[in-house]
Write an enzyme that holds these catalytic residues in place. Structure first.
Site, PDB file in Angstrom:
ATOM      1  N   GLU A 169      -3.854  -7.456   1.902  1.00 18.40           N
ATOM      2  CA  GLU A 169      -2.442  -7.839   1.909  1.00 18.40           C
ATOM      3  C   GLU A 169      -1.957  -8.250   3.289  1.00 18.40           C
ATOM      4  O   GLU A 169      -1.157  -9.183   3.426  1.00 18.40           O
ATOM      5  CB  GLU A 169      -1.564  -6.704   1.369  1.00 18.40           C
ATOM      6  N   HIS A 213       2.825   3.013  -7.376  1.00 15.61           N
ATOM      7  CA  HIS A 213       2.978   1.707  -8.032  1.00 15.61           C
ATOM      8  C   HIS A 213       4.331   1.549  -8.713  1.00 15.61           C
ATOM      9  O   HIS A 213       4.444   0.785  -9.675  1.00 15.61           O
ATOM     10  CB  HIS A 213       1.874   1.492  -9.081  1.00 15.61           C
TER      11      HIS A 213
HETATM   12  C1  LIG Z   1      -3.678  -2.195  -1.404  1.00 17.34           C
HETATM   13  C2  LIG Z   1      -3.884  -2.554  -2.827  1.00 17.34           C
HETATM   14  N1  LIG Z   1      -4.006  -3.844  -3.160  1.00 17.34           N
HETATM   15  C3  LIG Z   1      -4.179  -4.203  -4.438  1.00 17.34           C
HETATM   16  C4  LIG Z   1      -4.248  -3.256  -5.427  1.00 17.34           C
HETATM   17  C5  LIG Z   1      -4.401  -3.667  -6.885  1.00 17.34           C
HETATM   18  N2  LIG Z   1      -5.754  -3.359  -7.316  1.00 17.34           N
HETATM   19  C6  LIG Z   1      -6.043  -2.203  -7.918  1.00 17.34           C
HETATM   20  S1  LIG Z   1      -7.680  -2.040  -8.218  1.00 17.34           S
HETATM   21  C7  LIG Z   1      -8.011  -3.546  -7.542  1.00 17.34           C
HETATM   22  C8  LIG Z   1      -9.401  -4.071  -7.521  1.00 17.34           C
HETATM   23  C9  LIG Z   1     -10.307  -3.152  -6.799  1.00 17.34           C
HETATM   24  O1  LIG Z   1     -11.588  -3.659  -6.856  1.00 17.34           O
HETATM   25  P1  LIG Z   1     -12.810  -2.767  -6.410  1.00 17.34           P
HETATM   26  O2  LIG Z   1     -12.526  -2.202  -5.069  1.00 17.34           O
HETATM   27  O3  LIG Z   1     -14.030  -3.583  -6.558  1.00 17.34           O
HETATM   28  O4  LIG Z   1     -12.826  -1.549  -7.412  1.00 17.34           O
HETATM   29  P2  LIG Z   1     -13.110  -1.559  -8.971  1.00 17.34           P
HETATM   30  O5  LIG Z   1     -11.817  -1.867  -9.645  1.00 17.34           O
HETATM   31  O6  LIG Z   1     -14.152  -2.567  -9.243  1.00 17.34           O
HETATM   32  O7  LIG Z   1     -13.545  -0.177  -9.272  1.00 17.34           O
HETATM   33  C10 LIG Z   1      -6.847  -4.142  -7.091  1.00 17.34           C
HETATM   34  C11 LIG Z   1      -6.764  -5.466  -6.445  1.00 17.34           C
HETATM   35  C12 LIG Z   1      -4.102  -1.916  -5.028  1.00 17.34           C
HETATM   36  N3  LIG Z   1      -4.097  -0.922  -5.932  1.00 17.34           N
HETATM   37  N4  LIG Z   1      -3.947  -1.585  -3.742  1.00 17.34           N
END
Ligand SMILES: Cc1ncc(C[n+]2csc(CCOP(=O)(O)OP(=O)(O)O)c2C)c(N)n1
Ligand SMILES: Cc1ncc(C[n+]2csc(CCOP(=O)(O)OP(=O)(O)O)c2C)c(N)n1
Ligand SMILES: [Mg+2]
Ligand SMILES: [Mg+2]
Lengths: 341, 322, 341, 322
Positions: A70, A139
């Site tokens: 972000e 959230h």
């Molecule tokens: C700082 C932040 N940015 C965006 C999000 C929204 N978000 C939640 S999970 C996710 C994807 C995470 O991907 P990864 O780290 O590969 O974990 P996975 O979901 O595959 O377990 C996002 C973008 C968040 N929760 N926190």
């Protein structure tokens, strides 16, 4: 006129503004969706679907899907704006302001000032916010006060699909940085939206209910709550002015003061916790500038001084309610002055 | 050396201007006339100039808290800069920015920045503009060995690779972040290796040597302009003053600054190289020195008597319209 | 009693508390200084010198010099606190909250709540803040309102060396997270500091001037400014209560309301810009809870809605001044009620 | 295989418990009884269990938004977890945290975390405690291939190296961050290489294979405990459900999930391995399956009828004293 959800209104506006001005670009996490997957780009079309179709229409150069970074997203928007673009960045949840505040607060908001007025930074940051969908403490927040407090940015809080269109159009064409808060619980709400070019000026509150007994001032999701309260009170013959601020920075002080000077009684409804909130902000302004007109203490209906809880029962207790607003209006109406003066 | 005589003269003049600007600030600050925190760039001139001489007026740079050198190298007006540091009404930023926020966007200089690491993502944004406009511009972000530990720097590097935009991450490794040694604070000690791990091409060079820096930057800028991809450069350099003016520098080794000024002065090295190669002679260089000194003298004299801002200006320039 | 600067008082307290409790650790950028240099550790002893001598005394295990990574510093403090330590993290400038807000706002402040009360996170974050030294827009801010707004943390604003000691001791021994704001322009101010164990409870304002004509409420650097204003007014026979809040969260509402109920006139002095500020916060509370007692509009003396400028003349115009406070008191005293009621 | 029969049974039971917990949640969520955003861990069980079986009760872990598996693997009470997800008063977090903040600090589980990347620095802090207390504990932070692009993750890795603390960065590369492929969003595509660039030792393995993960983690944990230094592990794995419940998963290739469930199921692989090696037989494993299903059944039945929190509890647990 078309009957659209707020999500659709936002999407339509992005389409219109991107078509109108080739300097408008969109960036954020999954604003395309499906990049680098077997399903391919636009397979999902944005987690909130607010950006759906933009990639197909305007291409990868103007619709940039980013990693989960972000601070870099907002910083990149800042840099693009300083160099002639009009970026519209999407912050998936307002709570993520926590990881990119510097770029908003210390960079974007201050560039023009620090550089002696010799630049402009027309960034729009679209931010999804608010409680009501059990997304819990990280959230669900509504940190518009934090943003309203920052000199150098403007803060927009649409409450209806039509306003989302009119205000987002204005935001994108504005030469100052704008934070545009979209309430996630309002995304699916439908309403009539004007066709074509539709702009709503900043700093002009909208009177959504009219009445001389008390003034209710609010914005965002709370507008609907206030309307329900006002409607319930109307059934008892109590008529309220309900002001939807539309923008909290600039703030339409005139409209608030005009109404309070007529009613003498003010209830401010704010989805955030009480301390240093928008509710206290407006209370401070009105208490100072309409002191003589006030017939009763200003009532503030806010969330409690706590994080947002998860369980349904708790979140319900956390959020201001139409019933709570109604009670506050009745309280201010019941007040009998015993001022010394 | 592939540089023309004009280019050599220009490069020397730029480096010398930075040096004298900073040396003079160092003494002016003692007089108490200049307020705030000032971080001097003296010692690192070959980096700023070696980078910016390979850029056009239209390319973008983003600087750091130690920004005067980058400003001058990118062509900002030295007199207006001096007035800015004196907090004057017609300073480069109307006296509102000061040392840490000195900027001239019309020159492609997108600002010094008081927040360590904040510049890198902004540079990515400028590169997005360049890519979209298809004008062949590149964007450069300067970062220190300290800044390379800030999260934003990493995010920016990754994002530049993902978005395939022409941003150049120039790491000025002057071995200190404030009072801490880079061997302590930078995990592996190898900054360029971090950039490489994000999947971009990297270069390493001697940032106290203008010719080495220039040579590398020519390659890097060419690479980024033609491919549209990001790249990173780690340049080894030295700062001759304290972290900020007032820093007692007890973390330095005995005689360290003197030794660096003897052995790692980019101006001395430049002069020796061009004179021994018979490209320029001492008299020519001395002539430039005189001109530069006069410029700085004038700038200071101007700035001293320039009018301060009006109190009412505090509320100007917050918004374009509100 | 010893005559110490606020900087020395903070340093002394850190020494005392580290000696008293081996779980107290200190971390931050250059809190040792000289790591990895020829001059060696403690060569500088902390950029603010507030942590000088700790490394020599307590060693590298308990005094951790960190890279420039504020989010990781605050996060590490959080993790250490969850696992039994009492970390005292130093944030070099309050403006850097921008790069680590998430760890304060979404993590530290919320752990106990999110985890159902089944943990504690006794972090202290020492933050240098405020204008007055021409450090310009990104090194001069006073974002205590932003922190006061956050449920789950406590916010401390010492105005004197003695208070710095008493409040920092309390902060370190407190089981909740505490943000401790040290004004950089106050570091060199001297005052008498009690010896030995000295704690000042949170949520208790200090009456630093007494008078029945008007109430001035403030904190931090502004306390001294308010005292100067009160002293000037006293020469004209105008006597003010001056309340130093000491902590803004918890807030001593009782003390404020008690005073306002007596004087009927309130001036709030706040070093931050006006919107959603501590000034508006207190105005909202008093306007609601002491409505009948108010004889005049609450006056708020704040910085303007602008970033902090660099030049001396501009910064002076930016900061609230003793003269401005005096004028506000005179204004509230000059107010003649014309309330409808 | 160096594992005892007890260890094998335990590992299988843990993995199976996670799987059934998630499969059941998937169906329960359709009923509308469970509110909020839920990210299921099914498919990645070998990672959570392979890691946590090599930890003691006293070691620390920090989880992600996808935290149920880590919770169960670290020994959190499954019934209390289920109640938490149903938002019940005597849920693991009194119904205040929910899926994204489920935690049990008394078990060394320092929380799921709704902010991507936030856990890594916190894990560094836990490792600081461990180092200071000299108790030989290690701290583990789980991150996804998406989280590895967040600035905090990098800052934490560098800080761990600088401070020399025993934290293990476990990267679960399930190839997606939300709806974006890791090949797109992760610069070089190589997560472990990033960790390496900070100067720590790294391992890579098959996170869909319990035995590979277990073997690697034995080495890593041993390394960190004895040296007190950080390390990183990248494990290749798969998620069987959408990013969150409700995700239409149009970014998946045709038949992708079915294929993964066929070819990359850690439970199937585990069973095949232990049966073919005559370490456990199908009947034993089936017996565990029955027990696990009963546990989950009971947990759901319990949670359904458990009392919700009182409205007044909204203001409890904000402070210890205020
Ligand atoms: C700082 C932040 N940015 C965006 C999000 C929204 N978000 C939640 S999970 C996710 C994807 C995470 O991907 P990864 O780290 O590969 O974990 P996975 O979901 O595959 O377990 C996002 C973008 C968040 N929760 N926190
Ligand atoms: C986010 C942030 N953290 C800390 C600081 C304080 N600070 C200013 S300069 C500096 C050191 C920077 O070191 P480096 O990046 O090596 O640059 P150099 O000073 O050597 O030019 C620090 C810690 C800051 N300005 N911003
Ligand atoms: Mg450096
Ligand atoms: Mg993933």
């Amino acid at each position: 006129m078309a009957n659209l959800t707020m999500r659709e209104a936002v999407n339509l506006t992005l389409h219109q503004e991107m078509a109108r001005d080739s300097n408008v670009i969109v960036l954020g996490e999954d604003v395309v969706g499906g990049m680098g997957t077997a399903g391919g780009p636009e397979a999902i079309g944005g987690i909130w679907k607010a950006t759906i179709g933009l990639y197909d229409k305007f291409g990868a150069g103007r619709v940039l899907d980013t990693p989960i970074s972000e601070a870099a997203i907002i910083g990149a928007a800042a840099g693009a704006a300083l160099t002639g673009k009009r970026p519209v960045a999407e912050l998936m949840f307002a709570d993520f302001i926590g990881v990119c505040l510097d770029q908003i607060w210390n960079q974007i908001a201050k560039f023009r000032y620090m550089f002696g007025g010799r630049t402009r930074c027309p960034v729009v940051i679209r931010i999804t916010y608010g409680a009501g969908v059990n997304a819990a403490a990280q959230h669900s927040q509504a940190p518009y006060a934090l943003m309203t407090a920052i000199p150098g940015i403007k803060v927009v809080m649409p409450a209806t699909p039509a306003d989302a269109k009119g205000l987002l159009t204005t935001a994108i064409r504005d030469d100052d940085p704008v934070l545009f808060f979209e309430h996630k619980a309002l995304y699916a709400i439908k309403g009539e939206v004007p066709d074509g070019d539709y702009m709503i000026p900043f700093g002009h509150a909208k009177l959504v209910r009219e009445g001389k007994d008390a003034t209710i001032v609010t914005c965002g999701q709370m507008v609907g709550f206030a309307e329900r309260a006002a409607d319930a009170l109307a059934r008892d013959g109590i008529a309220c002015d309900v002001l939807d601020l539309r923008t909290t920075s600039p703030l339409d002080e005139e409209a608030i003061l005009d109404s309070v000077e007529m009613t003498g009684r003010l209830v401010i409804v704010d989805e955030s916790p009480p301390r240093c909130s928008l509710a206290s902000d407006i209370s401070g302004i009105v208490g100072n500038q309409a002191f003589a007109a006030l017939k009763a203490p200003i009532e503030m209906v806010t969330a409690p001084h706590s994080p947002v809880p998860f369980a349904r029962e708790l979140e319900k207790a956390y959020l201001p309610s139409p019933a709570g607003i109604e009670a506050a209006v009745r309280k201010t109406l019941g007040y009998r002055s015993e001022r010394r003066g | 050396m592939q540089l023309s005589r004009e280019q050599l003269i220009r490069a020397y003049r730029q480096m010398k201007t930075i040096r004298e600007f900073e040396e003079r600030l160092h003494t002016e600050i003692q007089t108490g006339q200049i307020a705030g925190f000032t971080h001097l760039y003296a010692g690192q001139e070959a980096v700023a100039v070696g980078v910016c001489e390979n850029l056009t007026n239209e390319d973008y740079i983003i600087s750091t808290h130690r920004g005067h050198g980058h400003c001058i190298a990118k062509g900002c007006d030295v007199r207006a800069m001096m007035k800015e540091l004196f907090g004057r009404r017609d300073g480069l930023c109307k006296g509102k920015g000061g040392s840490m926020h000195i900027a001239d966007v019309s020159k492609g200089m997108l600002g010094a920045n008081g927040i360590v690491g904040a510049g890198a993502p902004i540079a990515v944004g400028a590169a997005i503009s360049a890519k979209l406009d298809g004008n062949g511009r590149v964007s450069v972000t300067f970062s220190g060995d300290g800044a390379c530990n800030q999260g934003t720097t990493f995010e920016a590097m990754n994002m530049a690779v993902v978005l395939k935009v022409p941003v150049i991450f120039v790491f000025e490794n002057n071995h200190y972040s404030e009072h801490t040694g880079h061997k302590y604070a930078v995990g592996s000690g190898d900054i360029a290796a971090r950039a490489e791990a994000f999947g971009m091409r990297v270069w390493r060079g001697n940032g106290s040597d203008f010719f080495d820096t220039d040579q590398i930057m020519r390659e890097v800028v060419e690479y980024c302009r033609t491919t549209g991809l990001p790249a990173a450069v780690e340049l080894d350099t030295e700062r001759f003053f304290g972290h900020f003016e007032g820093d007692p520098q007890r973390y330095r080794g005995a005689g360290e600054v003197n030794r660096l000024r003897q052995e790692r002065d980019c101006l001395t090295a430049f002069r020796a190289a061009v004179v021994s190669a018979n490209l320029l002679d001492d008299a020519q260089l001395d002539g430039i020195d005189v001109e530069v000194l006069k410029l700085i003298d004038d700038a200071v004299a101007d700035a001293r008597v320039a009018p301060p801002p009006e109190a009412s200006q505090v509320l100007e320039d917050v918004y374009i319209s509100y």
